[in-house]
Design an enzyme around this catalytic site. Structure first.
Site, short mmCIF file in Angstrom:
data_model
loop_
_atom_site.label_atom_id
_atom_site.label_comp_id
_atom_site.label_asym_id
_atom_site.label_seq_id
_atom_site.Cartn_x
_atom_site.Cartn_y
_atom_site.Cartn_z
N HIS A 64 125.26 41.32 121.54
CA HIS A 64 124.07 41.00 120.72
C HIS A 64 122.96 41.95 121.15
O HIS A 64 122.16 41.65 122.02
CB HIS A 64 123.68 39.54 120.94
CG HIS A 64 122.60 39.05 120.03
ND1 HIS A 64 122.49 37.72 119.66
CD2 HIS A 64 121.59 39.68 119.41
CE1 HIS A 64 121.45 37.58 118.86
NE2 HIS A 64 120.88 38.76 118.71
N HIS A 73 120.43 45.02 119.34
CA HIS A 73 119.94 45.80 118.20
C HIS A 73 119.52 47.18 118.72
O HIS A 73 118.60 47.27 119.54
CB HIS A 73 118.75 45.11 117.55
CG HIS A 73 119.06 43.73 117.06
ND1 HIS A 73 119.50 43.48 115.79
CD2 HIS A 73 119.01 42.53 117.69
CE1 HIS A 73 119.71 42.18 115.64
NE2 HIS A 73 119.42 41.58 116.79
N HIS A 105 123.19 35.98 112.69
CA HIS A 105 122.18 35.24 113.43
C HIS A 105 121.99 33.89 112.73
O HIS A 105 121.80 33.83 111.50
CB HIS A 105 120.84 35.99 113.39
CG HIS A 105 120.79 37.21 114.25
ND1 HIS A 105 121.75 38.18 114.23
CD2 HIS A 105 119.85 37.62 115.15
CE1 HIS A 105 121.41 39.14 115.09
NE2 HIS A 105 120.27 38.81 115.66
N GLU A 164 118.54 30.13 115.60
CA GLU A 164 117.53 30.60 116.57
C GLU A 164 116.23 29.90 116.21
O GLU A 164 115.85 28.91 116.82
CB GLU A 164 117.38 32.12 116.51
CG GLU A 164 116.30 32.66 117.44
CD GLU A 164 115.97 34.14 117.17
OE1 GLU A 164 115.31 34.72 118.04
OE2 GLU A 164 116.35 34.68 116.12
N ASP A 184 119.55 41.38 123.21
CA ASP A 184 118.89 41.32 121.90
C ASP A 184 118.09 42.61 121.63
O ASP A 184 118.62 43.56 121.07
CB ASP A 184 118.01 40.08 121.82
CG ASP A 184 117.72 39.64 120.40
OD1 ASP A 184 118.17 40.31 119.46
OD2 ASP A 184 117.04 38.61 120.21
N ASP A 185 116.82 42.62 122.01
CA ASP A 185 115.93 43.78 121.83
C ASP A 185 115.26 44.08 123.16
O ASP A 185 114.08 43.76 123.37
CB ASP A 185 114.88 43.49 120.75
CG ASP A 185 115.51 43.20 119.40
OD1 ASP A 185 115.85 44.16 118.69
OD2 ASP A 185 115.69 42.01 119.07
#
Length: 328
Positions: free
Chosen positions: A12, A14, A192, A195, A273-274
């Site tokens: 996961h 990006h 996704h 969340e 994630d980021d």
């Protein structure tokens, strides 16, 4: 000497969310683009988010400097180098073509640039890779369909499709048609869900999109029947603790539902994630939950094993990576 990070898969992630401030400014200068911040320091001060949308506003603004194949290759290579240092042995990388085509960057430029870095990753960084093309859920279903058709010449480079961006008000059911096309083309599917959106979105991702993995999924804990379904089917959940903290899904990492998710028998793994925005890469998330939740080393190894169990790997490769975790 500190122990090396446990081997893990990053599922996961990006790639646009790995754009560190220094590289963002360098790419913008290279391409004659002016960012809405005077300095790296001012930009870093903007990394204080109240929710998912406040993050996305900044995230999309910084993409302006990404223009050429070289730019995309440089961002991906920089991430893979950091990932290797964090113990990542396999990375399945999300990218958002609509975030670039909407700026006039051809989808082929994005895929060719990322592909250059991924093709040499195993030799250069010791990290095997897969590429996952995500659709922006706050864009139209028609835009997603057009994006998929534009990507058809490149599907041999793509392992799966995904669904990301602003969740609330954009249920998975909006994208049933494009996910059906992806499955017909032999691609895996992820989305996704759960969340900021409700457990109902997880049900839709499973039953309408036919996903193989759920990204985030933490709100499944509000629905006992859903938890039972996820446990029975061993549907992987790719959880991102530092992201959940930064985007106010939890107010304190000590309150994260991760221990309860593990106790329930869910197939949970940890990811970043980021990471350029949320304060940590893959192993940083392991360290953060260890410290905040008091997880022992065997639990961390279980989370690492789960990441390889959840990856899109052939069984021989999966077994080899699992042996690395067991011998760590």
């Amino acid at each position: 000497m500190a122990q090396a990070p446990v081997p893990k898969a990053e599922l996961h992630l990006h790639i646009e969310g790995t754009l560190e401030p220094g590289l963002a400014f360098a790419l913008a200068a290279r391409n004659g683009v002016e960012l809405p911040y005077a300095s790296e320091e001012e930009l870093r001060r903007a990394y204080s988010f109240t929710d998912l949308q406040s993050f996305l506003d900044l995230y999309y603004a910084l993409l302006a400097g990404l223009r050429t194949e070289d730019d995309f290759a440089e961002v991906a290579d920089a991430y893979l180098a950091r990932a290797a240092e964090q113990g990542v042995r396999h990375a399945e990388i999300f990218f958002d073509p609509q975030a670039h085509t909407s700026r006039g960057v051809p989808i082929g430029t994005v895929i060719e640039g990322l592909g250059r870095a991924l093709a040499k990753s195993e030799e250069t960084h010791g990290v095997s890779t897969r590429l996952i093309m995500c659709f922006l859920r706050d864009e139209s279903a028609e835009s997603a369909l057009a994006t998929f058709e534009a990507a058809r010449p490149y599907l041999d480079r793509i392992t799966a499709v995904g669904l990301d961006s602003a969740e609330v008000g954009h249920p998975p059911s909006k994208f049933t048609e494009v996910f059906a096309l992806a499955r017909e083309a032999g691609l895996k599917c992820v989305a996704h869900a759960g969340e900021e959106g409700p457990p109902a979105y997880v049900w839709e991702a499973l039953d309408l999109l036919g996903v193989d993995r759920v990204d985030h999924g933490v709100r499944c804990m509000e629905d006992r029947e859903l938890v039972d379904r996820l446990v029975a089917d061993q549907v992987p959940l790719t959880v991102c603790p530092l992201s959940n903290l930064q985007l106010k899904v939890v107010d304190d990492l000590a309150d994260h539902p991760l221990p309860a998710m593990l106790d329930a028998g869910l197939l949970v793994s940890l990811h970043s994630d980021d990471p350029a925005y949320f304060g940590g890469y893959a192993h940083d998330n392991f360290t953060a939950v260890r410290d905040a939740l008091g997880l022992d080393e065997e639990t961390l190894r279980t989370l690492a094993r789960n990441s390889f169990r959840s990856a899109f790997l052939d069984e021989e490769t999966r077994a080899a990576y699992l042996r690395e975790v067991d011998s760590h």
